[in-house]
Design a protein around this motif. Structure first.
Motif, short mmCIF file in Angstrom:
data_model
loop_
_atom_site.label_atom_id
_atom_site.label_comp_id
_atom_site.label_asym_id
_atom_site.label_seq_id
_atom_site.Cartn_x
_atom_site.Cartn_y
_atom_site.Cartn_z
N ILE A 20 0.85 -1.24 -0.14
CA ILE A 20 -0.04 0.27 -0.02
C ILE A 20 0.84 1.21 -0.13
O ILE A 20 0.40 2.24 -0.38
N TYR A 24 0.24 4.03 -2.78
CA TYR A 24 0.01 5.35 -2.72
C TYR A 24 0.48 6.27 -3.66
O TYR A 24 -0.45 7.28 -4.13
N TRP A 289 3.12 6.01 5.27
CA TRP A 289 1.97 5.16 5.70
C TRP A 289 2.83 4.25 6.68
O TRP A 289 3.82 3.70 6.50
N ARG A 319 -8.96 3.67 -2.50
CA ARG A 319 -8.25 4.99 -3.05
C ARG A 319 -8.87 6.11 -2.09
O ARG A 319 -8.10 7.07 -1.93
N MET A 322 -7.00 6.23 1.17
CA MET A 322 -5.62 6.91 0.98
C MET A 322 -5.50 8.43 0.83
O MET A 322 -4.55 9.27 1.35
N PHE A 334 -2.09 3.46 9.08
CA PHE A 334 -3.06 2.77 8.33
C PHE A 334 -3.65 1.87 9.20
O PHE A 334 -3.41 0.81 9.29
#
Ligand code: ME8
Length: 504
Positions: A20, A24, A289, A319, A322, A334
């Motif tokens: 992730i 991002y 993150w 989406r 984030m 996160f």
């Protein structure tokens, strides 16, 4: 088309599939690319994979593979995952592409011609996971100042790049372009470091051969960072003078994480100065993150893969989260709770239920055919229309979470409007008013879905089709599409499954 926009992400190391963190940067680039296209700007959006160097060679050896085999295993994974995240990239580059390798050699030759390369002994430290030289000055404890892992002692005869020669030019550039690096805190940090002085850097390695060979010295390979940075121009066809290069260089923005800002905001610009090529317009470094305050990364073993998040909240859930959860530039956790809260409350309740209840009422009171009333203005209409001019402004300031917050303020206003106007009461007492209220709500939803398209493309498209419209807004159509009053008279709505079903 008006204007061009060239946006890049870092080229990710192929020691694993995307997580992730890497997703991002790619999602942010996609949001920008999609918006710019809607606004009528010609976009070139490049991402890809960084496949050379010791880190990859070691990761491959650990799996009993040749580096190329490891690269061939993971590079397609990147393409696949980007596709699953609805990333609309224009070009995917691998640093093992022959055209890129040729570009690296051509660039290196240019730098040699400038007298900017010399041979000397490197004696110091090297951080293998970051592929960076770690100087005694920056890390007297021999721990990498960025990833906090122990660096390895390194002693090699290498080629050096005269970074020091460009100190004054680099500093002048920073002074003359205070927007060169974003956010401002990062600009200040880099400017202070440049003011403190630039030292020459080693740009080749001799201990292993998984890299682009040095021109005229095949015993050395070009340092993986010197190689990978050149992708930003090789993707446009450099060293050939292509139309793409003419059109899109200098890049409008290199999007990166803060861990690799020095390479992008100082080393890369100095390389370009040496080769006589214009500098990118902007480097924007976002935060990390984290999980329980630790950076999410493969080597920390706390990786989250997009597919696992998609399985729960869908592509648009990921989406949206984030882009909304942390102000661009800052770090953020996160957290599962935050993810579910935003999904259920903001996407599910505020937006998904709004669509569902609107369409249910149009079906119930008008057999699904929304009549168009006489056009009238309302406070809600002004709020919806008022967002349009803010979009480009907030995007150009990289204020994605603030933009989404503003859009959500308006979505909540639409919900409030329904509660106040009470269409279920109007249905018994005032048909004309009922038409106006439901049209106002549906038209608000139509325009809001266009605003949201770049962030949550699949859902935005579903909103449009459920309103009985084509699901796509074409390139350059943004300004025209968000003008109030385009839902046609008698438009046949098609209620579908809930967009964001509740997750317990
Ligand atoms: O550095 N939070 O590749 P890389 C936010 N190959 N962003 C994150 C992240 C996290 N926890 N983890 C990774 C390299 N990223 C080089 C780049 S470019 C010419 C060469 C994102 O695979 C962020 O954009 O380590 C970071 O800069 C990038 O992934 C690093 O990817």
């Amino acid at each position: 088309m008006t204007g061009q926009f060239y946006v890049t992400t870092p080229l990710y190391y192929i020691t694993d599939e995307p997580h992730i963190g890497t997703a991002y940067t790619t999602i942010v680039a996609d949001v920008l690319a999609r918006y710019k296209r809607l606004l009528g700007v010609e976009v070139f959006f490049v991402t890809g994979t960084d496949e050379h160097g010791q880190k990859i060679a070691r990761a491959a050896a650990a799996e009993g593979l040749k580096p190329r085999e490891l690269a061939d295993r993971f590079a397609p994974k990147y393409r696949e995952v980007w596709q699953s995240l609805d990333i609309t990239l224009d070009y995917f580059i691998r640093t093992t592409d022959p055209a890129h390798e040729e570009a690296v050699q051509a660039f290196f030759k240019k730098v040699i011609e400038q007298g900017d390369i010399y041979k000397a002994k490197y004696q110091g430290w090297y951080c293998n996971p970051c592929e960076r030289y770690v100087s005694e000055k920056d890390a007297p404890d021999h721990v990498c100042p960025v990833c906090r892992r122990p660096a390895e002692a390194l002693e090699e005869e290498n080629y050096f790049f005269r970074l020091s020669k460009y100190q004054d030019k680099m500093l002048s550039h920073l002074k003359e372009h205070p927007d060169f690096i974003g956010p401002t805190s990062r600009y200040n940090e880099i400017r202070n470091r440049v003011e403190a002085g630039l030292e020459d850097i080693s740009v080749s390695r001799s201990a292993f051969d998984w890299g682009v060979p040095m021109p005229d010295d095949s015993k050395q390979s070009i340092w993986v960072w010197f190689d990978a940075l050149i992708n930003y121009i090789s993707a446009l066809g450099y060293p050939k003078k292509t139309d793409l290069f003419e059109k899109f260089w200098p890049a409008d923005v290199h999007l990166i994480g803060k861990d690799i800002l020095w390479f992008h905001s100082v080393i890369w610009p100095c390389m370009l100065m040496s080769a006589g090529i214009a500098l990118p317009k902007k480097i924007y470094a976002h935060g990390w993150w984290t999980m329980n305050a630790d950076k999410i990364s493969k080597s920390k073993g706390n990786v989250i893969y997009p597919r696992d998040v998609i399985a729960r909240v869908g592509v648009d859930g990921l989406r949206y989260f984030m882009m909304r959860e942390i102000p661009f530039g800052l770090d953020g956790d996160f957290s599962n709770n935050a993810l579910l809260a935003r999904y259920n409350n903001e996407l599910g309740n505020d937006l998904g239920n709004l669509l569902l209840r609107t369409l249910t009422m149009i079906e119930k009171y008008f057999q699904g055919r929304l009549p168009r009333p006489a056009m009238e203005s309302s406070e809600l209409r002004s709020a919806v229309e008022g967002l349009a001019p803010q979009i480009e402004k907030k995007l150009d300031q990289y204020q994605f979470s603030i933009l989404l917050e503003k859009i959500w303020e308006v979505i909540r206003k639409v919900n409030k409007y329904i509660d106040q106007e009470k269409p279920w009461v109007l249905a018994k007492s005032d048909q004309e008013r009922l038409k106006t209220v439901l049209y106002t709500v549906a038209e608000s939803l139509r325009i809001i879905s266009i605003y949201l398209g770049p962030f949550i493309p699949e859902s935005a498209s579903k909103i449009l089709t459920q309103l009985g419209l084509p699901g796509e807004v074409g390139a350059g159509q943004f300004n025209q599409a968000v003008v109030w009053g385009q839902l046609p008279d008698g438009c046949l709505v098609k209620k579908g499954a809930p967009l964001f079903p509740k997750i317990e």
